[in-house]
Scaffold this motif. Structure first.
Motif, PDB file in Angstrom:
ATOM      1  N   ARG A 193     -68.584 -10.713 -26.290  1.00 38.28           N
ATOM      2  CA  ARG A 193     -69.776 -10.469 -27.099  1.00 38.28           C
ATOM      3  C   ARG A 193     -70.578 -11.758 -27.290  1.00 38.28           C
ATOM      4  O   ARG A 193     -71.801 -11.777 -27.090  1.00 38.28           O
ATOM      5  CB  ARG A 193     -69.398  -9.884 -28.449  1.00 38.28           C
ATOM      6  CG  ARG A 193     -70.622  -9.617 -29.332  1.00 38.28           C
ATOM      7  CD  ARG A 193     -70.292  -8.865 -30.604  1.00 38.28           C
ATOM      8  NE  ARG A 193     -69.332  -9.578 -31.420  1.00 38.28           N
ATOM      9  CZ  ARG A 193     -68.060  -9.209 -31.593  1.00 38.28           C
ATOM     10  NH1 ARG A 193     -67.616  -8.130 -30.987  1.00 38.28           N
ATOM     11  NH2 ARG A 193     -67.239  -9.909 -32.333  1.00 38.28           N
ATOM     12  N   GLU A 204     -74.216 -12.330 -25.615  1.00 41.17           N
ATOM     13  CA  GLU A 204     -75.401 -12.464 -26.460  1.00 41.17           C
ATOM     14  C   GLU A 204     -76.149 -13.763 -26.163  1.00 41.17           C
ATOM     15  O   GLU A 204     -77.383 -13.820 -26.266  1.00 41.17           O
ATOM     16  CB  GLU A 204     -74.988 -12.404 -27.934  1.00 41.17           C
ATOM     17  CG  GLU A 204     -74.599 -11.014 -28.400  1.00 41.17           C
ATOM     18  CD  GLU A 204     -74.217 -10.967 -29.865  1.00 41.17           C
ATOM     19  OE1 GLU A 204     -74.235 -12.045 -30.510  1.00 41.17           O
ATOM     20  OE2 GLU A 204     -73.907  -9.867 -30.359  1.00 41.17           O
ATOM     21  N   ASP A 218     -71.135  -4.201 -20.781  1.00 42.46           N
ATOM     22  CA  ASP A 218     -70.024  -4.609 -21.639  1.00 42.46           C
ATOM     23  C   ASP A 218     -70.363  -4.389 -23.117  1.00 42.46           C
ATOM     24  O   ASP A 218     -69.513  -3.927 -23.899  1.00 42.46           O
ATOM     25  CB  ASP A 218     -69.690  -6.082 -21.406  1.00 42.46           C
ATOM     26  CG  ASP A 218     -69.006  -6.321 -20.064  1.00 42.46           C
ATOM     27  OD1 ASP A 218     -68.500  -5.332 -19.497  1.00 42.46           O
ATOM     28  OD2 ASP A 218     -69.004  -7.484 -19.597  1.00 42.46           O
ATOM     29  N   GLN A 219     -71.586  -4.718 -23.487  1.00 39.82           N
ATOM     30  CA  GLN A 219     -72.002  -4.542 -24.880  1.00 39.82           C
ATOM     31  C   GLN A 219     -72.003  -3.058 -25.268  1.00 39.82           C
ATOM     32  O   GLN A 219     -71.584  -2.686 -26.365  1.00 39.82           O
ATOM     33  CB  GLN A 219     -73.402  -5.135 -25.078  1.00 39.82           C
ATOM     34  CG  GLN A 219     -73.498  -6.642 -24.848  1.00 39.82           C
ATOM     35  CD  GLN A 219     -72.974  -7.450 -26.023  1.00 39.82           C
ATOM     36  OE1 GLN A 219     -73.210  -7.117 -27.180  1.00 39.82           O
ATOM     37  NE2 GLN A 219     -72.258  -8.527 -25.737  1.00 39.82           N
ATOM     38  N   ASP A 229     -69.851  -0.996 -28.087  1.00 32.69           N
ATOM     39  CA  ASP A 229     -70.449  -0.076 -29.055  1.00 32.69           C
ATOM     40  C   ASP A 229     -69.714   1.253 -29.052  1.00 32.69           C
ATOM     41  O   ASP A 229     -69.436   1.844 -30.102  1.00 32.69           O
ATOM     42  CB  ASP A 229     -71.930   0.115 -28.721  1.00 32.69           C
ATOM     43  CG  ASP A 229     -72.662   0.905 -29.804  1.00 32.69           C
ATOM     44  OD1 ASP A 229     -72.268   0.807 -30.983  1.00 32.69           O
ATOM     45  OD2 ASP A 229     -73.625   1.619 -29.473  1.00 32.69           O
ATOM     46  N   ILE A 254     -72.522  -4.576 -32.324  1.00 35.46           N
ATOM     47  CA  ILE A 254     -73.281  -5.340 -31.334  1.00 35.46           C
ATOM     48  C   ILE A 254     -74.704  -5.537 -31.850  1.00 35.46           C
ATOM     49  O   ILE A 254     -75.136  -4.884 -32.799  1.00 35.46           O
ATOM     50  CB  ILE A 254     -73.314  -4.614 -29.971  1.00 35.46           C
ATOM     51  CG1 ILE A 254     -74.040  -3.265 -30.103  1.00 35.46           C
ATOM     52  CG2 ILE A 254     -71.918  -4.442 -29.408  1.00 35.46           C
ATOM     53  CD1 ILE A 254     -74.304  -2.594 -28.776  1.00 35.46           C
ATOM     54  N   THR A 266     -77.995  -4.627 -31.356  1.00 37.77           N
ATOM     55  CA  THR A 266     -78.772  -3.607 -30.645  1.00 37.77           C
ATOM     56  C   THR A 266     -80.201  -4.064 -30.392  1.00 37.77           C
ATOM     57  O   THR A 266     -80.793  -3.726 -29.359  1.00 37.77           O
ATOM     58  CB  THR A 266     -78.781  -2.289 -31.441  1.00 37.77           C
ATOM     59  OG1 THR A 266     -79.305  -2.537 -32.746  1.00 37.77           O
ATOM     60  CG2 THR A 266     -77.378  -1.716 -31.567  1.00 37.77           C
ATOM     61  N   LEU A 300     -80.304  -6.202 -27.273  1.00 37.58           N
ATOM     62  CA  LEU A 300     -80.180  -5.367 -26.079  1.00 37.58           C
ATOM     63  C   LEU A 300     -81.482  -4.619 -25.792  1.00 37.58           C
ATOM     64  O   LEU A 300     -81.905  -4.483 -24.642  1.00 37.58           O
ATOM     65  CB  LEU A 300     -79.030  -4.365 -26.250  1.00 37.58           C
ATOM     66  CG  LEU A 300     -77.612  -4.906 -26.069  1.00 37.58           C
ATOM     67  CD1 LEU A 300     -76.604  -3.844 -26.457  1.00 37.58           C
ATOM     68  CD2 LEU A 300     -77.382  -5.353 -24.633  1.00 37.58           C
ATOM     69  N   THR A 348     -81.232   1.231 -28.474  1.00 43.20           N
ATOM     70  CA  THR A 348     -80.668   0.113 -27.729  1.00 43.20           C
ATOM     71  C   THR A 348     -81.206  -0.003 -26.311  1.00 43.20           C
ATOM     72  O   THR A 348     -81.489  -1.116 -25.854  1.00 43.20           O
ATOM     73  CB  THR A 348     -79.125   0.247 -27.677  1.00 43.20           C
ATOM     74  OG1 THR A 348     -78.631   0.407 -29.005  1.00 43.20           O
ATOM     75  CG2 THR A 348     -78.484  -0.975 -27.036  1.00 43.20           C
TER      76      THR A 348
END
Length: 824
Positions: free
Chosen positions: A111, A115, A190-191, A195, A201, A203, A206, A279
């Motif tokens: 994560r 990010e 992956d994110q 979720d 996460i 959002t 993303l 998202t």
């Protein structure tokens, strides 16, 4: 975040700009490039955008548009490749590259690293958008004139393509096959997986990157279907989602809980829709919904529906309406016809229906229970008020069968309305299933008629009109399912005739209402004969009143000792053979011998009737009437007379004892010889007045519960009762379930009637069509008769042959393709 580009107004240049000699392009471009760099380095506060615009305008005006366009593209490419991309790579976590090559990272590491990349790309994209919007404002005239005239993409569009090619798709140093775009897609996937697993996460981050992909295109024409989001990322997302939901579906099936499967599948679909809105992109919403439906629902729902311990059967048996509603919704996603769900519910309906049929059959075949002895049988002379009439055990089984079927129907009506949204396809399936098990029970027509009979005789008493309507409507509902409506009609007429003639019907209005509902449901043909029975009753009332008036007019007073009420029945409309067979053991049933005082009145009425209707013949049905007698008991305390309501046969028997000296008796053979009453009817009537403890007007020797042919009968002078009016019911009278022999006779009669109906339909069809092919004739006749019964094709063929033999039809055509012609 910035999207779009500047659309400022182009001001007309001042005249001074247009004058002068040749322009030094290199000098002008050098000045302009410095300004563009200041824009990209966010140092544009000191720039004069009006001056920059005029410089660009002059270059385009002096035919330097192509050079300017190419120089700007080269500048942007250089900036993206040598400034922006190195900045992103510098911030790129090495762990991401390691994870891409197979190294294991914890969820938190994934994560954080992901990010970081997302933020770098988001920042670079937003900066590029902002700078290119400002640059577009400066080069607006070039876009409007040069790009338009030469069909070149705008400088904004061209720079977006450069961001795609030189930032996202350029190979990473040391990894020729890996790009930032590939890393970006993997990070987003992956994110999203985090979720789905319940982790928190970012959002918004993303969504920004998804928006970036939506703003980039595969080509410079910028068509909707060529968005980078759609062409590159979305296929990977859908493929990963398909794999995830395939695995998730297998896990759910392995757990074997259909209810939880439905909840999780519905929640998954909802989550994916929310994820697309918050998202990713709404463009993906219908596609990810299709993935959930295909991989999670369609592949696993059939197994969940048929799951033994938690599937549809369990839900139906335990009234799990919310679960059924969920499984219906899932079924509607993947199969508009809901075939698997329909099949499972239909199977359960038939199973439960067959259980009801089996229970009813067992109950009807069980040995009869012996009734408990009454007070009179134990020697107690006190006769209390008669309790409610007990129902024959087989009749009770018939009523319970109908009640059970109606309860099952109510249950599935609620399921259909509450859980299945009154789905028309499922309703049709339910109807077919009910029809299957109801028609699979050979006594369904008889039992339904008995249900109506019992309720019409006593069930409606004390009920409101609304309750009456509900009762009739429920019965009519079952009538819809019965295919052999002619068989039901025969039983209904038999039971109705007894209610009318024995005056056992509680309400004539309710009877007529029932006929009206039947007419609406199955048509006029079905109720014509039944309506004729009501007309006969009405005409008989008028006829009896006319006869009594005639007698009073002739004698001046009503001098007859007996009063006659007659029901004149049309033989073809009433089931006289069902009420009391006219032929027994192959011989015509002998007419009952009435006592002289009764016979005189009978002859008087017969003469009165035949004078009005010459040519007709009256056949008296002694087994169907009732009579009121006043009996004198010499040893009764107080008032010595009692009014007895008895059957006509019972009246004939009791009147024989009028002229019999006290203490004398009549044997069974003597009574039979003097009355001509058939043995079965005679025994039942003698049981009513000589065995039943509360109506023992005669004394039988020897005393036993059965009447035998060597028994003797005395008038019971010691009979006593606290009631002035006593109703003597005939033992084993009333309606009961037919025996095997009686049912075979009924089926034989119905079979004969069907044969006549088939012949009539064939003749009617051929008379209208004149000539028909064999298959067309079969089809049309079946269509005509289906509303009353399901015609047997073999019987239909035999009837065609019979009509050919009797010269109603003739064959035409060849043997392979037979046809028939009507012969007038």
């Amino acid at each position: 975040m910035f999207a779009g580009r500047g659309r400022g107004k182009i001001r007309p240049p001042r005249r001074a700009i247009l004058s002068g000699g040749e322009l030094d392009f290199d000098r002008e471009w050098n000045s302009l490039s410095i300004s563009l760099r200041n824009i990209h380095t966010k140092n544009a506060s000191s720039l004069s955008f009006e001056e920059l615009y005029r410089n660009a305008y002059k270059l385009v005006l002096k035919k330097k548009g192509e050079s300017l366009y190419n120089k700007v593209k080269e500048f942007e490419q250089d900036w993206l490749a040598n400034v922006v991309r190195p900045q992103i790579l510098e911030e790129l976590p090495s762990s991401l590259l390691a994870a891409y090559n197979g190294a294991h990272l914890t969820v938190n590491e994934k994560r954080v690293a992901g990010e970081k990349l997302l933020r770098s790309l988001k920042s670079a994209w937003e900066d590029h958008n902002l700078c290119m919007n400002m640059t577009t404002d400066v080069l607006m005239y070039m876009d409007r004139v040069y790009c338009s005239d030469n069909r070149k993409p705008s400088i904004f569009t061209a720079s977006m393509g450069q961001f795609r090619d030189h930032v996202l798709r350029a190979p990473l140093p040391g990894h020729e096959s890996l790009t930032l775009a590939a890393l970006l897609y993997q990070v987003i996937l992956d994110q999203i997986q985090m979720d789905r697993d319940g982790d928190i996460i970012n959002t918004a981050l993303l969504r920004s990157c998804a928006y970036m992909l939506e703003g980039l295109y595969e080509s410079e024409d910028e068509q909707e279907q060529n968005k980078l989001y759609i062409t590159s990322f979305e296929p990977e997302f859908l493929a990963a989602s398909a794999e995830y939901y395939h695995s998730e579906g297998s896990s759910m099936v392995a757990r074997g809980d259909a209810s939880n499967f439905c909840k999780q599948a519905l929640q998954a679909a909802t989550n994916e829709q929310d994820r697309c809105r918050s998202t990713l992109s709404t463009l993906t919403a219908p596609k990810i919904r299709a993935v959930v439906e295909s991989e999670l629902v369609k592949k696993n729902l059939p197994e969940m529906i048929t799951q033994e311990s938690t599937g549809v059967r369990h839900m139906l048996d335990n009234d799990r309406l919310p679960d059924l509603e969920m499984i219906y919704e899932l079924s509607s996603w993947v199969d508009p016809r809901k075939e698997e769900l329909k099949k499972a519910v239909q199977k359960r309906i038939v199973e439960q229906g067959e259980d009801i049929n089996s229970t009813a059959k067992t109950a009807s075949e069980a040995p009869l229970e012996k009734p408990a002895k009454t007070g009179a049988e134990k020697g107690d002379e006190t006769i209390k008020a008669a309790p409610e009439r007990p129902i024959n055990q087989q009749t009770a089984a018939a009523i319970k069968w109908v009640d059970d079927v109606l309860q099952l129907k109510d249950k599935y009506d609620q399921v259909l309305e509450s859980a299945f949204k009154s789905d028309q396809g499922l309703q049709t399936g339910f109807t077919r299933s009910f029809s299957d098990f109801i028609n699979g029970f050979e006594r369904s027509s008889e039992y339904l008629s008995l249900f109506f009979d019992e309720n019409m005789k006593k069930g409606i008493k004390g009920k409101t009109e609304t309750e009456v309507d509900m009762l009739l409507d429920k019965g009519i509902t079952l009538l819809r399912y019965i295919s052999d409506k002619d068989m039901f009609e025969r039983y209904y007429k038999k039971h109705l005739s007894r209610r009318l003639l024995m005056k056992r019907s509680i309400s004539m209005d309710a009877e007529r209402q029932m006929i009206s509902k039947m007419k609406m449901e199955v048509g006029n043909t079905f109720t014509q004969r039944i309506e004729a029975m009501f007309r006969d009753m009405s005409i008989s009332d008028d006829l009896t009143a006319s006869y009594k008036k005639r007698m009073r007019d002739l004698d001046g007073t009503d001098s007859q000792k007996a009063e006659l009420d007659v029901n004149v029945l049309t033989a073809t409309m009433w089931p006289l053979d069902a009420m009391g067979p006219l032929i027994r053991d192959g011989e015509k049933k002998p007419a009952c011998i009435f006592p002289p005082e009764i016979d005189r009145i009978r002859q008087s009425f017969e003469k009165f009737y035949l004078d009005k209707h010459s040519g007709r013949q009256l056949t008296w049905q002694g087994n169907m009437g009732t009579a009121d007698l006043r009996a004198y008991f010499s040893e009764m305390k107080g008032k010595k007379t009692r009014d007895l309501n008895v059957s006509t046969y019972c009246m004939v028997i009791l009147l024989l004892f009028n002229d019999l000296p006290t203490g004398n008796h009549l044997s069974y053979e003597e009574i039979q010889a003097r009355t001509n009453i058939p043995d079965s009817d005679l025994m039942r009537n003698l049981q009513s007045v000589a065995v039943a403890p509360k109506t023992r007007v005669l004394i039988k020797e020897p005393m036993s519960k059965d009447v035998k042919k060597d028994d003797k009968f005395y008038f019971n002078e010691k009979f006593t009762s606290q009631f002035q009016r006593i109703k003597v019911g005939v033992v084993a009278s009333g309606n009961k379930v037919e025996s095997i022999d009686e049912r075979q006779q009924t089926e034989g009669k119905v079979g004969e009637e069907r044969g006549h109906a088939i012949e009539a339909a064939i003749v009617r069809t051929m008379k209208q069509r004149k000539e028909l092919k064999h298959q067309q004739l079969i089809t049309e006749v079946i269509q005509q008769l289906t509303s009353r019964f399901s015609p047997d094709v073999n019987l239909l063929k035999r009837k065609i042959e019979s009509l050919i033999e009797r010269e109603y039809l003739e064959r035409v055509g060849d043997i392979d393709r037979p046809a028939y012609r009507y012969m007038a």
